[in-house]
Design a protein around this motif. Sequence first.
Motif: not given
Lengths: 235, 291
Positions: A48, A74-75, A102, A104, A99-100, A70-72, A80, B181-182
Amino acid sequence: MLRIEDLTVAYGDIVALHGVSLEVAAGETVALIGANGAGKTTLLQTVSGLNKLRSGRMEFGGASLAPLSSADRVRAGIAQAPEGRRIFPGLSVEENLVVATSSWRRLGKSYADDLAQVFDLFPRLKERRRQLGWSLSGGEQQMLAIGRALMSRPKLLLLDEPSLGLAPRLAEEVYDRVGRIRETGLTILVVEQNTVLALAVANRGYVLETGRVVLAGSADELRRSERVREAYLGR
Amino acid sequence: MADLIQLLTNGLALGSVYALAAIGFVIVYSATGVVNFAAGQFVMLGTFAGVAMLLNAGLPMPVGYAAALIAMALFGALFYLVVYLPLRTSPVVTVIIGTVAIGITLQNAALLTFGSWPFRLPSPFEGMMIEVAGAVVSVHALAVVATTAVMIFLLWLLLHRTAIGIAMRAVAQDVKAARLMGLRVQWLLAFSWILGAVLAGVAGLMLGPMWFADVNMGDPIALKAFAATVIGGFGSLPGAIAGGLFVGLAEVLGASYISSAYKDLIAFGIMILFLLVRPQGIFGEPIQDRG
């Protein structure tokens, strides 16, 4: 889908993973079993993007994960449900889920369907949608953690010890849902100390001991293996 | 009776300013863990942004206010880039000491730029009075209370009804989980600093016409805002509001009925009492861990 080659991760001088290689193919459920401190959580966190790797390669869908934050990641489709659940305690159940999503920027458009799907899978969360995260029971928090990970519409779901700290009946309930998620065709990599539950839901598994993969095989093979039976199944 | 109404209005107005300063402080603290010792200088800067735009540049009032707040937003972003971002991997104490250094720098920069002679920042309601239940109260004071109420409502909407606000709360509660959580954590932290600076700017613009715009005004405000957060409950937004109003009322009523020489003693005495008797403040931390 996920390919890890010769991965070494260290915290300062302490090496947590020594040249670990593993692979998760699309549609598979893979279990990573091992005792406390074997490096299972380190591996998921590295996938992650929370840990730096000392050496090795990680590929997701054929592309290197190295340049992605990390954010990328998730996208890109890696979600996780982390160790200890890490529910946002002061956010309501629904806010934890919303909030999760992918990005906002996407909010307000398409998350209603995702929310309905999660509530369908975990009806208890729907009943408690306005309750704050900290007020949930351990089992409910685990369900929320899994549901929250699903909100980003992942291609690969990473589960870190979903049975941890749960009464046996609740742990089975959680794994029943993991089985249902598997039926939808989602690829899952589950890290677990509870070998019986993890191997029941998995196609294949790896055994991790002090940062090294010592055994790999189908779930059946692992269940029959002398080493697993002695060390993890207590038989 | 008329006196009391007048005093209550002025106390609430002053308390509103403290509350906004305290809210800006709490937003930064809960998002980043940084106790911003430059928070009072942020408010001073807000007042002087008003002085620069309205008096020096001679802009008409709505434009001048907007320009001052935009300047404050840019300042918040700059503070994030220059102070927080380079130090974010150091222990949080380092960042806190950084805020002390920046606070001193800001105060002296303001002294060099504007001089030690105080300015009189005009109010849009300059000299206007209104009669309320037989008492004559200043329209500016009422406008300050109303503006603060609107700001608090907007802030509540932001934090509870918008995606960016919910994400900010998530980051404040668990940064690591937020990453998983991105969420774009660094952008959200930057936004927290910007929001904190803008709220301080609003407080400064409203305070200017009530006090004199003096380059040394930051320290007393910082102390009052700090007292407000201790009394209300450290890190709590409702606490910052209640604590701010409480300190403002105590200061104005204490100055009038007890002694103006002791007005600060009253506010800080109450703060010390809270630290001794109820250190979690009025709104003790509502979030708890469940094992």
